[in-house]
Motif scaffolding. Structure first.
Motif, PDB file in Angstrom:
ATOM      1  N   ARG A   3     -18.024 -58.532 -63.439  1.00  0.00           N
ATOM      2  CA  ARG A   3     -16.704 -59.189 -63.575  1.00  0.00           C
ATOM      3  C   ARG A   3     -16.642 -59.685 -64.856  1.00  0.00           C
ATOM      4  O   ARG A   3     -15.627 -59.633 -65.417  1.00  0.00           O
ATOM      5  CB  ARG A   3     -16.814 -60.138 -62.364  1.00  0.00           C
ATOM      6  N   GLN A  29     -17.844 -53.749 -57.011  1.00  0.00           N
ATOM      7  CA  GLN A  29     -17.181 -54.773 -57.700  1.00  0.00           C
ATOM      8  C   GLN A  29     -15.685 -54.321 -58.267  1.00  0.00           C
ATOM      9  O   GLN A  29     -14.917 -54.955 -58.783  1.00  0.00           O
ATOM     10  CB  GLN A  29     -18.010 -55.557 -58.961  1.00  0.00           C
ATOM     11  N   GLN A  66     -12.719 -56.131 -56.827  1.00  0.00           N
ATOM     12  CA  GLN A  66     -12.765 -57.425 -57.652  1.00  0.00           C
ATOM     13  C   GLN A  66     -12.176 -57.450 -58.916  1.00  0.00           C
ATOM     14  O   GLN A  66     -11.296 -58.279 -59.316  1.00  0.00           O
ATOM     15  CB  GLN A  66     -13.946 -58.220 -57.547  1.00  0.00           C
ATOM     16  N   ALA A  67     -12.375 -56.335 -59.711  1.00  0.00           N
ATOM     17  CA  ALA A  67     -12.048 -56.155 -61.170  1.00  0.00           C
ATOM     18  C   ALA A  67     -10.561 -55.787 -60.923  1.00  0.00           C
ATOM     19  O   ALA A  67      -9.802 -56.526 -62.143  1.00  0.00           O
ATOM     20  CB  ALA A  67     -12.649 -55.083 -61.745  1.00  0.00           C
ATOM     21  N   ASP A 119      -8.728 -59.355 -60.614  1.00  0.00           N
ATOM     22  CA  ASP A 119      -8.614 -60.093 -61.700  1.00  0.00           C
ATOM     23  C   ASP A 119      -7.582 -59.599 -62.428  1.00  0.00           C
ATOM     24  O   ASP A 119      -6.707 -60.551 -63.017  1.00  0.00           O
ATOM     25  CB  ASP A 119      -9.955 -59.970 -62.376  1.00  0.00           C
TER      26      ASP A 119
END
Length: 280
Positions: A74, A106, A109-110, A113
């Motif tokens: 992240r 992940q 999640q990236a 973001d």
């Protein structure tokens, strides 16, 4: 004095995990193997705990490494996005189709973001069967698909190879004859390559459990039903095989990204593709 984590060290660590070995990661990054090993040791000193189990066949994560990995991924993603997206506003919609094993990493999640940086943009991440993914791609619901190369719905714009590692259920005897194997029930190159690897090594095997989902496969391993092949990012510390010679080395898998032709030139989809390539 406050401690900081250097992004260069985190990048080396993440690349080693993705490549499955320090030597392969050194080739990817253009470093020497001793220099990369030194960076790992520096990061381990900063964390205060070992991050990698090292063996002749490659590396696996310690519990500390497992805990650090999502943060490292992240941090690198946010750093790259801050450099490329600051001062630029993106809008529109982008649908992303991911192999389930990647959707459990992940990557989502990236993408979340990225969406947070651009409130006017809408991102949708989907994980579904290959047939349903192709239909969503053809209909324009998803513009980007990251999957195994044989399953991508169009010519891949780029490809990357990632290792598979053995996950061992608690109490499973890896010397058992036949070896109990946990498999994905869908026919795919991944399943085929695992079974072919065992056949080439003359290891008798039996199917102990099958599931069409990563959740089911992980549950079977946690229950101690057998061994399975996973991507390193989905391997839990308790599942690590510490005996490099206990099981035959698994082949790499080839992942590819397909992009819908009608999405060319779209700044949002350009940014999402860039984020995926950096993270994978």
């Amino acid at each position: 004095m406050a401690r900081d984590l250097e992004t260069a060290l985190l990048r080396s660590f993440v690349t080693i995990v993705q490549a499955g070995s320090i030597s392969r990661a050194a080739t990817t990054l253009g470093h020497t193997q001793p220099a990369l090993s030194q960076q790992v040791r520096k990061l381990e000193r900063a964390i205060g705990r070992p991050l990698l189990h090292r063996s002749p066949s490659g590396v696996s994560l310690t519990r500390a490494g497992e805990e650090l990995l999502p943060y490292a991924e992240r941090i690198l993603s946010l750093s790259a996005q801050a450099l490329s997206e600051t001062g630029r506003t993106l809008s529109g919609r982008c649908g992303v189709g991911l192999l389930e094993d990647l959707a459990a990493s992940q990557l989502p999640q990236a993408l979340a973001d990225l969406a947070r940086l651009h409130p006017g943009a809408t991102l949708e991440v989907l994980s579904m069967s290959n047939a349903a993914m192709r239909e969503a791609y053809d209909e324009g619901r998803v513009q980007l698909v990251l999957n195994e190369v044989p399953a991508v719905p169009g010519p891949p714009r780029w490809t990357v190879r990632r290792p598979l590692v053995w996950a061992i259920g608690q109490g499973v005897d890896v010397a058992a004859d036949p070896l109990p194997v946990v498999l994905f029930s869908n026919t795919c190159s991944w399943r085929t390559s695992v079974l072919e690897t065992l056949e080439r090594a003359d290891r008798p095997w039996r199917v102990a459990f099958e599931s069409n989902s990563l959740v089911g496969v992980l549950a079977a391993i946690r229950a101690g039903l057998g061994v399975a092949a996973l991507l390193p990012t989905n391997l839990e510390p308790a599942m690590v095989c510490h005996d490099a010679d206990a099981l035959p080395t698994l082949p790499d898998i080839e992942l590819g990204l397909a992009r819908h032709p009608r999405s060319e030139g779209d700044p949002l989809i350009d940014a999402v593709e860039t984020a995926l390539r950096r993270m994978i």
